[in-house]
Design a protein around this motif. Sequence first.
Motif, PDB file in Angstrom:
ATOM      1  N   SER A  57       0.836  -1.199   0.000  1.00 45.04           N
ATOM      2  CA  SER A  57       0.000   0.000   0.000  1.00 45.04           C
ATOM      3  C   SER A  57       0.871   1.249   0.000  1.00 45.04           C
ATOM      4  O   SER A  57       2.026   1.214   0.445  1.00 45.04           O
ATOM      5  CB  SER A  57      -0.925   0.002   1.222  1.00 45.04           C
ATOM      6  N   PRO A  58       0.351   2.377  -0.471  1.00 43.74           N
ATOM      7  CA  PRO A  58       1.148   3.617  -0.484  1.00 43.74           C
ATOM      8  C   PRO A  58       1.513   4.103   0.905  1.00 43.74           C
ATOM      9  O   PRO A  58       2.459   4.881   1.062  1.00 43.74           O
ATOM     10  CB  PRO A  58       0.233   4.616  -1.208  1.00 43.74           C
ATOM     11  N   GLU A  59       0.787   3.653   1.931  1.00 47.88           N
ATOM     12  CA  GLU A  59       1.099   4.073   3.296  1.00 47.88           C
ATOM     13  C   GLU A  59       2.462   3.571   3.754  1.00 47.88           C
ATOM     14  O   GLU A  59       3.100   4.207   4.603  1.00 47.88           O
ATOM     15  CB  GLU A  59       0.017   3.579   4.265  1.00 47.88           C
ATOM     16  N   THR A  60       2.918   2.421   3.207  1.00 45.28           N
ATOM     17  CA  THR A  60       4.209   1.887   3.667  1.00 45.28           C
ATOM     18  C   THR A  60       5.116   1.572   2.473  1.00 45.28           C
ATOM     19  O   THR A  60       5.603   2.476   1.816  1.00 45.28           O
ATOM     20  CB  THR A  60       4.000   0.660   4.576  1.00 45.28           C
ATOM     21  N   LEU A 307       7.928  -7.140  -3.577  1.00 40.60           N
ATOM     22  CA  LEU A 307       6.479  -7.288  -3.494  1.00 40.60           C
ATOM     23  C   LEU A 307       5.861  -7.263  -4.877  1.00 40.60           C
ATOM     24  O   LEU A 307       6.416  -6.672  -5.807  1.00 40.60           O
ATOM     25  CB  LEU A 307       5.880  -6.150  -2.664  1.00 40.60           C
ATOM     26  N   ILE A 308       4.708  -7.897  -4.994  1.00 38.91           N
ATOM     27  CA  ILE A 308       3.869  -7.722  -6.172  1.00 38.91           C
ATOM     28  C   ILE A 308       2.977  -6.519  -5.873  1.00 38.91           C
ATOM     29  O   ILE A 308       2.097  -6.585  -5.020  1.00 38.91           O
ATOM     30  CB  ILE A 308       2.998  -8.960  -6.444  1.00 38.91           C
ATOM     31  N   ASN A 309       3.246  -5.419  -6.548  1.00 41.62           N
ATOM     32  CA  ASN A 309       2.496  -4.181  -6.323  1.00 41.62           C
ATOM     33  C   ASN A 309       1.669  -3.899  -7.571  1.00 41.62           C
ATOM     34  O   ASN A 309       2.168  -3.361  -8.564  1.00 41.62           O
ATOM     35  CB  ASN A 309       3.458  -3.032  -6.034  1.00 41.62           C
ATOM     36  N   THR A 310       0.401  -4.271  -7.535  1.00 43.64           N
ATOM     37  CA  THR A 310      -0.441  -4.134  -8.729  1.00 43.64           C
ATOM     38  C   THR A 310      -0.790  -2.690  -9.040  1.00 43.64           C
ATOM     39  O   THR A 310      -1.347  -2.406 -10.102  1.00 43.64           O
ATOM     40  CB  THR A 310      -1.740  -4.948  -8.571  1.00 43.64           C
ATOM     41  N   ASP A 311      -0.436  -1.772  -8.148  1.00 47.92           N
ATOM     42  CA  ASP A 311      -0.641  -0.339  -8.422  1.00 47.92           C
ATOM     43  C   ASP A 311       0.689   0.378  -8.622  1.00 47.92           C
ATOM     44  O   ASP A 311       0.776   1.591  -8.483  1.00 47.92           O
ATOM     45  CB  ASP A 311      -1.421   0.312  -7.268  1.00 47.92           C
ATOM     46  N   LEU A 312       1.728  -0.378  -8.970  1.00 47.04           N
ATOM     47  CA  LEU A 312       3.057   0.205  -9.094  1.00 47.04           C
ATOM     48  C   LEU A 312       3.082   1.338 -10.109  1.00 47.04           C
ATOM     49  O   LEU A 312       3.690   2.388  -9.873  1.00 47.04           O
ATOM     50  CB  LEU A 312       4.058  -0.887  -9.489  1.00 47.04           C
ATOM     51  N   TYR A 313       2.396   1.149 -11.226  1.00 43.09           N
ATOM     52  CA  TYR A 313       2.467   2.148 -12.287  1.00 43.09           C
ATOM     53  C   TYR A 313       1.558   3.332 -11.991  1.00 43.09           C
ATOM     54  O   TYR A 313       1.801   4.443 -12.469  1.00 43.09           O
ATOM     55  CB  TYR A 313       2.184   1.482 -13.630  1.00 43.09           C
ATOM     56  N   GLY A 314       0.542   3.121 -11.167  1.00 41.84           N
ATOM     57  CA  GLY A 314      -0.237   4.237 -10.673  1.00 41.84           C
ATOM     58  C   GLY A 314       0.598   5.123  -9.761  1.00 41.84           C
ATOM     59  O   GLY A 314       0.510   6.356  -9.809  1.00 41.84           O
ATOM     60  N   ARG A 315       1.438   4.495  -8.929  1.00 49.51           N
ATOM     61  CA  ARG A 315       2.319   5.269  -8.059  1.00 49.51           C
ATOM     62  C   ARG A 315       3.360   6.028  -8.880  1.00 49.51           C
ATOM     63  O   ARG A 315       3.732   7.157  -8.564  1.00 49.51           O
ATOM     64  CB  ARG A 315       3.024   4.362  -7.048  1.00 49.51           C
ATOM     65  N   LYS A 381       6.483  -5.956 -10.177  1.00 51.34           N
ATOM     66  CA  LYS A 381       7.407  -6.428  -9.144  1.00 51.34           C
ATOM     67  C   LYS A 381       8.208  -5.248  -8.587  1.00 51.34           C
ATOM     68  O   LYS A 381       8.909  -4.553  -9.314  1.00 51.34           O
ATOM     69  CB  LYS A 381       8.356  -7.487  -9.708  1.00 51.34           C
ATOM     70  N   GLN A 382       8.122  -5.034  -7.280  1.00 52.90           N
ATOM     71  CA  GLN A 382       8.800  -3.924  -6.617  1.00 52.90           C
ATOM     72  C   GLN A 382       9.887  -4.450  -5.691  1.00 52.90           C
ATOM     73  O   GLN A 382       9.609  -5.214  -4.765  1.00 52.90           O
ATOM     74  CB  GLN A 382       7.789  -3.086  -5.817  1.00 52.90           C
ATOM     75  N   PRO A 383      11.151  -4.060  -5.899  1.00 46.63           N
ATOM     76  CA  PRO A 383      12.248  -4.587  -5.075  1.00 46.63           C
ATOM     77  C   PRO A 383      12.291  -3.969  -3.688  1.00 46.63           C
ATOM     78  O   PRO A 383      12.046  -2.774  -3.512  1.00 46.63           O
ATOM     79  CB  PRO A 383      13.495  -4.198  -5.877  1.00 46.63           C
ATOM     80  N   LEU A 384      12.620  -4.797  -2.678  1.00 45.59           N
ATOM     81  CA  LEU A 384      12.844  -4.320  -1.318  1.00 45.59           C
ATOM     82  C   LEU A 384      14.228  -4.689  -0.782  1.00 45.59           C
ATOM     83  O   LEU A 384      14.804  -3.945  -0.011  1.00 45.59           O
ATOM     84  CB  LEU A 384      11.768  -4.870  -0.371  1.00 45.59           C
TER      85      LEU A 384
END
Length: 486
Positions: A57-60, A307-315, A381-384
């Motif tokens: 989520s955008p909160e974290t 993480l799998i961030n399905t809103d990555l491109y929205g962010r 896919k978002q790297p951590l």
Amino acid sequence: MKVYIKHIITLIMLVVLVSCDDYLDIKPEDKFLEEQVFESKKSILAALNGIYTNMASPETYGGNLTMSAVDLLGQQYKTPGENHSWYGIAHYDYEDPKARSAFNSIWSTQYATILALNNFLTGLEMYPGVLTVEEENIVKGEAYGLRAMLHFDLLRLYGPVYSVSPEKEAIPYSLDNSGNTLEFLSASEVIKLVLTDLELAETFLENDAIISEGPADLYGFGDPGLEILESEADKLNQLRQYRFNYYAVKALQARVNLYAGNKTEALQAAKYIIDNASQWFPWTDEDKVFDSNDPDRTFSTEVIFGLINTDLYGRQIDYFTTNRDQDVLTADYSILLSTFETLQDYRFTTTWIVPQSGRAYHLFYKYADVANKDHSDFRFKQPLIRMTEMYYIAAETEPDPAVAAEYINTVRANRGVAGDIEPSNLQNEIFKEYKKEFYGEGQLFFYYKRLNVPTINSGTQGVSPYTMGADQYVVPLPLSETDYRN
């Protein structure tokens, strides 16, 4: 610490409600939901997937802890003028309304997710036998590892400068799902509990398929955060790099021990990853990085955990596009030039691009969508945690300067940077690598805080460097947390 049952229901009601066969068989709603979650393998895996989804989520980790707030604290972007909506955060004004909102949401969302993890672990104990022993070990290992990671990042943000005040009061550590008020622990006590959780995770994940098979798609359960199909419910091992896997445990042990000043342990864990996991997390091929339809700007093959961030491109659009000129997060070109010693560095060439829209500034493209949407290996896919950090940790903790320099040279060679560094300039080269490598990933500010760097250059050209101390490095606790304790 106040925690409400609605957080549990929001985060762990990860199955749909179904009607009771006998309308007289009435149970409390939370008990009914709990039994629903742990009645089948599919619903158990869905519950854990829901936790991963919440982390994106955008909160974290889908925003504040990576792309926006914490990177602004690290001066990775410019905020030209007080009208820029991120100005207060970039100037360490924690009374600013946007700063309050961002850091309050990190606190509350992280602890709500931790509560969901504790509820998940308790449920596994209360409803045994649904998973095999091997399956239960995997999900327990993931949960303990995630609990350690979430607490550690809370400590890094809200806790004291560890190298200066390790015994100073820091944050609570939540070990159960009672929702009771938790006492604040010293930073050193929190570190001990983080490492204990990681030891548990390592034990439970000792037979993780990633050790013998790697993170290949052939072995798994599907993207966490995406819908689980019934036919996939018994699969636990696919895309292990996007679940908290065994190597993620070892990598986080390296990160935590370095933060705590345990250099021997940090080096041991980092070298373990380099020596044992490199076969599964190879350097991203140059052709993949510069693929015209599917450029791998995040160097996805090197991601140990993401993480799998399905809103990555929205962010990406929200934070970094030209549609938000006044508030866009970008960097001064002069600062980029001083950061990247060569513009042939892959991290500059693929990530900082001047758009064809008349804008004079470079846009940050690391998380931009790709044209090859149906066949991309790394879309959403978002790297951590990535392999390069293990090389940086090994370089910083290796007692032999020549060996340490070689770790940095290896990274440079795989980022298109020619020439070797001088061992005598090692710490400065490590700093430069953190700045170049972790744009949009939230790690630079924690590097500064760990080393208690006395001044940080502003991300905005013409602004004087910031004098750093506890008032800048330690984010204040939310008023909602402190007021009810008084």
